[in-house]
Design a protein around this motif. Structure first.
Motif, PDB file in Angstrom:
ATOM      1  N   MET A   1      10.652  -4.921  10.451  1.00 43.02           N
ATOM      2  CA  MET A   1       9.348  -5.076  10.018  1.00 43.02           C
ATOM      3  C   MET A   1       9.335  -5.343   8.613  1.00 43.02           C
ATOM      4  N   SER A   2       8.751  -6.353   8.111  1.00 42.01           N
ATOM      5  CA  SER A   2       8.465  -6.915   6.727  1.00 42.01           C
ATOM      6  C   SER A   2       7.784  -6.042   5.767  1.00 42.01           C
ATOM      7  N   THR A   3       8.082  -6.088   4.574  1.00 37.62           N
ATOM      8  CA  THR A   3       7.377  -5.153   3.631  1.00 37.62           C
ATOM      9  C   THR A   3       5.878  -5.635   3.505  1.00 37.62           C
ATOM     10  N   THR A   4       5.751  -6.848   4.145  1.00 40.96           N
ATOM     11  CA  THR A   4       3.974  -7.289   3.951  1.00 40.96           C
ATOM     12  C   THR A   4       3.320  -6.459   4.818  1.00 40.96           C
ATOM     13  N   ASN A   5       3.740  -6.030   6.039  1.00 44.94           N
ATOM     14  CA  ASN A   5       3.167  -5.206   7.037  1.00 44.94           C
ATOM     15  C   ASN A   5       3.529  -3.874   7.236  1.00 44.94           C
ATOM     16  N   PHE A   6       4.277  -3.277   6.165  1.00 43.42           N
ATOM     17  CA  PHE A   6       4.610  -1.954   6.205  1.00 43.42           C
ATOM     18  C   PHE A   6       3.584  -0.891   6.182  1.00 43.42           C
ATOM     19  N   PHE A   7       2.720  -1.150   5.183  1.00 45.88           N
ATOM     20  CA  PHE A   7       1.554  -0.427   5.042  1.00 45.88           C
ATOM     21  C   PHE A   7       0.499  -1.198   5.544  1.00 45.88           C
ATOM     22  N   SER A   8      -0.423  -0.394   6.339  1.00 42.62           N
ATOM     23  CA  SER A   8      -1.776  -1.161   6.680  1.00 42.62           C
ATOM     24  C   SER A   8      -2.485  -1.310   5.189  1.00 42.62           C
ATOM     25  N   LYS A   9      -3.720  -1.987   5.480  1.00 44.53           N
ATOM     26  CA  LYS A   9      -4.335  -2.152   4.090  1.00 44.53           C
ATOM     27  C   LYS A   9      -5.128  -0.984   3.946  1.00 44.53           C
ATOM     28  N   GLU A  10      -5.588  -0.197   4.660  1.00 40.61           N
ATOM     29  CA  GLU A  10      -6.079   1.286   4.453  1.00 40.61           C
ATOM     30  C   GLU A  10      -5.097   2.081   3.689  1.00 40.61           C
ATOM     31  N   GLN A  11      -3.882   1.984   4.236  1.00 43.06           N
ATOM     32  CA  GLN A  11      -2.586   2.752   3.558  1.00 43.06           C
ATOM     33  C   GLN A  11      -2.468   2.339   1.824  1.00 43.06           C
ATOM     34  N   GLU A  12      -2.396   1.174   1.721  1.00 39.28           N
ATOM     35  CA  GLU A  12      -2.233   0.549   0.435  1.00 39.28           C
ATOM     36  C   GLU A  12      -3.257   0.741  -0.371  1.00 39.28           C
ATOM     37  N   THR A  13      -4.433   0.819   0.333  1.00 42.93           N
ATOM     38  CA  THR A  13      -5.605   1.449  -0.784  1.00 42.93           C
ATOM     39  C   THR A  13      -5.461   2.915  -1.150  1.00 42.93           C
ATOM     40  N   GLN A  14      -4.913   3.743  -0.154  1.00 42.01           N
ATOM     41  CA  GLN A  14      -4.782   5.147  -0.423  1.00 42.01           C
ATOM     42  C   GLN A  14      -3.907   5.359  -1.358  1.00 42.01           C
ATOM     43  N   ILE A  15      -2.826   4.482  -1.252  1.00 42.26           N
ATOM     44  CA  ILE A  15      -1.610   4.537  -2.505  1.00 42.26           C
ATOM     45  C   ILE A  15      -2.224   4.115  -3.656  1.00 42.26           C
ATOM     46  N   VAL A  16      -2.817   3.035  -3.678  1.00 39.17           N
ATOM     47  CA  VAL A  16      -3.403   2.597  -5.203  1.00 39.17           C
ATOM     48  C   VAL A  16      -4.409   3.471  -5.748  1.00 39.17           C
ATOM     49  N   ASN A  17      -5.147   4.128  -4.751  1.00 38.01           N
ATOM     50  CA  ASN A  17      -6.339   5.069  -5.266  1.00 38.01           C
ATOM     51  C   ASN A  17      -5.376   6.479  -6.003  1.00 38.01           C
ATOM     52  N   ALA A  18      -4.483   6.832  -5.248  1.00 40.70           N
ATOM     53  CA  ALA A  18      -3.603   8.008  -5.762  1.00 40.70           C
ATOM     54  C   ALA A  18      -2.912   7.595  -7.106  1.00 40.70           C
ATOM     55  N   ILE A  19      -2.429   6.410  -7.252  1.00 39.37           N
ATOM     56  CA  ILE A  19      -2.038   6.011  -8.658  1.00 39.37           C
ATOM     57  C   ILE A  19      -3.076   6.025  -9.724  1.00 39.37           C
ATOM     58  N   LYS A  20      -4.414   5.395  -9.158  1.00 38.85           N
ATOM     59  CA  LYS A  20      -5.458   5.471 -10.302  1.00 38.85           C
ATOM     60  C   LYS A  20      -5.959   6.955 -10.526  1.00 38.85           C
ATOM     61  N   GLU A  21      -6.014   7.788  -9.592  1.00 40.02           N
ATOM     62  CA  GLU A  21      -6.471   9.221  -9.878  1.00 40.02           C
ATOM     63  C   GLU A  21      -5.202   9.749 -10.589  1.00 40.02           C
ATOM     64  N   ALA A  22      -4.084   9.809 -10.306  1.00 41.15           N
ATOM     65  CA  ALA A  22      -2.959  10.468 -11.053  1.00 41.15           C
ATOM     66  C   ALA A  22      -3.063  10.087 -12.687  1.00 41.15           C
ATOM     67  N   GLU A  23      -3.148   8.646 -12.756  1.00 40.64           N
ATOM     68  CA  GLU A  23      -3.362   8.202 -14.253  1.00 40.64           C
ATOM     69  C   GLU A  23      -4.593   8.581 -14.888  1.00 40.64           C
ATOM     70  N   LYS A  24      -5.526   9.200 -14.301  1.00 48.16           N
ATOM     71  CA  LYS A  24      -6.631   9.984 -14.865  1.00 48.16           C
ATOM     72  C   LYS A  24      -6.492  11.073 -15.745  1.00 48.16           C
ATOM     73  N   ASN A  25      -5.324  11.894 -15.320  1.00 48.27           N
ATOM     74  CA  ASN A  25      -4.683  12.990 -15.902  1.00 48.27           C
ATOM     75  C   ASN A  25      -3.702  12.801 -16.924  1.00 48.27           C
ATOM     76  N   THR A  26      -2.999  11.628 -17.255  1.00 48.81           N
ATOM     77  CA  THR A  26      -1.914  11.319 -18.025  1.00 48.81           C
ATOM     78  C   THR A  26      -1.985  10.198 -18.391  1.00 48.81           C
ATOM     79  N   SER A  27      -1.315  10.114 -19.609  1.00 51.88           N
ATOM     80  CA  SER A  27      -0.894   8.815 -20.106  1.00 51.88           C
ATOM     81  C   SER A  27       0.119   8.022 -19.386  1.00 51.88           C
TER      82      SER A  27
END
Length: 144
Positions: free
Chosen positions: A1-27
């Motif tokens: 499986m290529s990395t392009t399809n490794f995560f679904s769009k929904e999973q990618e969004t969850q990961i990106v949202n986790a990054i955004k949320e984590a970065e709200k608490n730290t520099s």
């Protein structure tokens, strides 16, 4: 499986949202990079990706890379010098263990989300969020 399809769009969004949320608490700045495989040692490859993404150019040297090689089944968490200079030696172990436990169950997106959340919690102790903090690095997942 290529990395392009490794995560679904929904999973990618969850990961990106986790990054955004984590970065709200730290520099601290968190990135995720996935690729199928690599040559050499996993840590050496993670360092190369870290440098390619210019993660060493953050003002406080507080970037964190979650590196995943899907086919090679390798995972590395790499923190920049600003982090490693102030945290205990085993700082990343609990985060790494959390991620790997999910990976072993085939829960790759969930593992990254939990690891990112843990990293954000850990980093806020050493790198508090500043009101004038700017997002120095992209939150998007990079792919090799």
């Amino acid at each position: 499986m290529s990395t392009t399809n490794f995560f679904s769009k929904e999973q990618e969004t969850q990961i990106v949202n986790a990054i955004k949320e984590a970065e709200k608490n730290t520099s601290g700045e968190i990135r995720v990079h996935i690729e199928a495989t690599f040559k050499g040692e996993a840590m050496d490859r993670a360092i190369a990706v870290f440098n390619d993404l210019k993660m060493h150019e953050t003002e406080a040297r507080n970037g964190v890379l979650f590196y995943v090689a899907t086919q090679a089944k390798q995972f590395v968490i790499l923190g920049d010098d600003g982090i490693n200079d102030v945290v205990p030696d085993n700082f990343w172990e609990t985060t790494k263990n959390k991620v790997i436990n999910q990976f072993k169950q085939g829960q790759f997106a969930q593992g990254l989300v939990e690891g990112i959340q843990e990293a954000g919690q850990q980093l806020k102790t050493y790198f508090k969020y500043q009101s004038d903090d700017t997002n120095e690095l992209s939150d998007e997942i990079s792919k090799g």
